[in-house]
Design a protein around this motif. Structure first.
Motif, PDB file in Angstrom:
ATOM      1  N   SER A   1       0.856   5.158  -4.167  1.00  0.00           N
ATOM      2  CA  SER A   1      -0.248   4.275  -3.753  1.00  0.00           C
ATOM      3  C   SER A   1      -0.942   3.745  -5.002  1.00  0.00           C
TER       4      SER A   1
ATOM      5  N   TYR B   1      -9.516  17.906   1.599  1.00  0.00           N
ATOM      6  CA  TYR B   1      -9.907  17.236   2.818  1.00  0.00           C
ATOM      7  C   TYR B   1     -10.622  18.267   3.688  1.00  0.00           C
TER       8      TYR B   1
ATOM      9  N   LYS C   1      -6.640   6.127  -7.245  1.00  0.00           N
ATOM     10  CA  LYS C   1      -5.422   6.747  -7.780  1.00  0.00           C
ATOM     11  C   LYS C   1      -5.356   6.661  -9.304  1.00  0.00           C
TER      12      LYS C   1
ATOM     13  N   PHE D   1      -3.457  13.780   3.131  1.00  0.00           N
ATOM     14  CA  PHE D   1      -4.047  12.582   3.716  1.00  0.00           C
ATOM     15  C   PHE D   1      -3.255  12.207   4.974  1.00  0.00           C
TER      16      PHE D   1
ATOM     17  N   ALA E   1       1.547   9.576  -3.652  1.00  0.00           N
ATOM     18  CA  ALA E   1       0.422   8.629  -3.671  1.00  0.00           C
ATOM     19  C   ALA E   1      -0.585   8.992  -4.759  1.00  0.00           C
ATOM     20  N   GLN E   2      -0.724  10.297  -5.016  1.00  0.00           N
ATOM     21  CA  GLN E   2      -1.731  10.759  -5.983  1.00  0.00           C
ATOM     22  C   GLN E   2      -1.073  11.255  -7.272  1.00  0.00           C
TER      23      GLN E   2
ATOM     24  N   ASP F   1       5.725  12.229  -1.014  1.00  0.00           N
ATOM     25  CA  ASP F   1       4.478  11.465  -1.027  1.00  0.00           C
ATOM     26  C   ASP F   1       3.825  11.703  -2.387  1.00  0.00           C
TER      27      ASP F   1
ATOM     28  N   SER G   1       0.849  -1.205   0.000  1.00  0.00           N
ATOM     29  CA  SER G   1       0.000   0.000   0.000  1.00  0.00           C
ATOM     30  C   SER G   1       0.879   1.247   0.000  1.00  0.00           C
ATOM     31  N   GLY G   2       0.233   2.396  -0.213  1.00  0.00           N
ATOM     32  CA  GLY G   2       0.966   3.655  -0.125  1.00  0.00           C
ATOM     33  C   GLY G   2       1.401   3.919   1.308  1.00  0.00           C
ATOM     34  N   THR G   3       0.560   3.518   2.243  1.00  0.00           N
ATOM     35  CA  THR G   3       0.898   3.679   3.664  1.00  0.00           C
ATOM     36  C   THR G   3       2.144   2.856   3.998  1.00  0.00           C
TER      37      THR G   3
END
Ligand SMILES: Cc1ncc(COP(=O)(O)O)c(C=O)c1O
Length: 326
Positions: free
Chosen positions: A126, A261, A131, A31, A104-105, A102, A5-7
């Motif tokens: 991610s 967010y 995505k 995020f 992820a996106q 990061d 995962s991205g996490t």
């Protein structure tokens, strides 16, 4: 290096690069995992304000939060829009900081003509379904440093350097073969899909620019956003309703939208201990006014026309005292 995962990508990268007690500069508008994984890795996220136009970390604000304990920066290419990479690299070099991007996106995002995946020290992706490319769940770390790669590779699988021989503390963060096969197929389609996202974003900008009370997203200078999200800012005083009301009206026009967010990280209960008393005016303002509208590559030109017409209709109809007319 693939991960689950991205996490997991962020967790491995931070654990490999940081020592307990280190501080890491993190934008407060992102995020949760960007900051939570710093803390899970034993370090401290130090929140920073964001640029009100690109929504990415404000480099001057980040610089002002550097202390003797600062070890790294974790800039986020938010919504696919690249950060101010050159300025961040300068700060990192000046203060000897590591950079964990990061992304992820931001699959396919470019800066000064280069894919952002090539920048040191580590770039974390991610493959979650929302995505630009997906494997269901999944992630990737790209890096140029062989020693860092070997460390991350061990951590991905229980720190196992030989069968049942463990030299590091590690995790089970492996990506399965089935997911990897999905990823390869997705990768083949990525460039075409990003081109479609950019066309859709361009079309939205042409339609929406100039509507009073609507601010369209601004691309980073020198950058090419992959537009994982297309997020506008609503000026309530001009349109005559709150962002949440605007969103409700758009949904009633059959236009799906979302808030990415609604709350900054320094306002999240999980970070209360490290963020008490902190305020970041630009990020807080963005969180209160932002709204993501459809930009997906599957949308046709006429779909995008409908989205833009919906936004225009709601923005024009809702003026102080006129909400009931929509
Ligand atoms: C900016 C950002 N960082 C990290 C992550 C975590 O990725 P994943 O959901 O794959 O664990 C996400 C995913 O939503 C994200 O948007």
């Amino acid at each position: 290096m693939s991960v689950s995962s991205g996490t997991a990508a962020l967790h491995v990268a931070f654990t490999a690069l940081l020592d307990p007690g280190d501080e890491v500069l993190v934008p407060t508008f992102t995020f949760v995992a960007t900051a939570s994984m710093v803390q899970v890795a034993g370090a401290k996220p130090v929140f920073c304000d964001v640029d009100p136009h690109t929504f990415t970390i404000d480099v001057a604000a980040a610089r002002s939060r550097i202390t003797a304990k600062t070890k790294a920066i974790a800039p986020v290419h938010l919504f696919g829009n690249p950060c101010n990479v050159d300025a961040l690299k300068d700060v990192a070099q000046e203060f000897g900081l590591k950079v964990v991007w990061d992304a992820a996106q931001a699959h396919g995002t470019r800066y000064q003509g280069k894919d952002i995946g090539s920048f040191p020290d580590a770039v974390c992706y991610s493959f979650y379904p929302s995505k630009n490319m997906t494997t269901g769940e999944g992630g990737m770390i790209t890096m140029n440093d062989r020693a860092l790669y070997e460390k991350c590779r061990l951590m991905r699988s229980h720190g196992q350097s030989d069968k049942y021989y463990h030299t590091l503390l590690g995790f089970n963060y492996r990506l399965t073969d089935v997911m990897a096969a999905l990823g390869l197929e997705q990768l083949r389609k990525l460039a075409g899909r990003i081109a479609r996202r950019r066309e859709n974003a361009n079309q939205l900008r042409t339609h929406l620019e100039g509507i009073p009370g609507i601010q369209t997203p601004r691309e980073q200078k020198g950058g090419e956003s992959s537009f994982n999200l297309y997020s506008i800012l609503i000026d309530s005083d001009v349109v005559g309703c709150t962002r949440d009301e605007f969103m409700r009206l758009l949904v009633s026009e059959n236009i799906g939208c979302a808030v990415n967010y609604p709350r900054c990280l320094h306002q999240q209960p999980v970070f209360a201990d490290i963020a008490r008393g902190l305020h970041f005016p630009a990020a807080e303002d963005v969180a209160g006014r932002i709204l993501s509208i459809p930009v997906e590559p599957s949308l046709s030109r006429s779909d995008i026309d409908l989205v833009a017409a919906g936004v225009r209709k709601v923005a024009n109809a809702v003026k102080p005292g006129r909400a009931a007319e929509v």
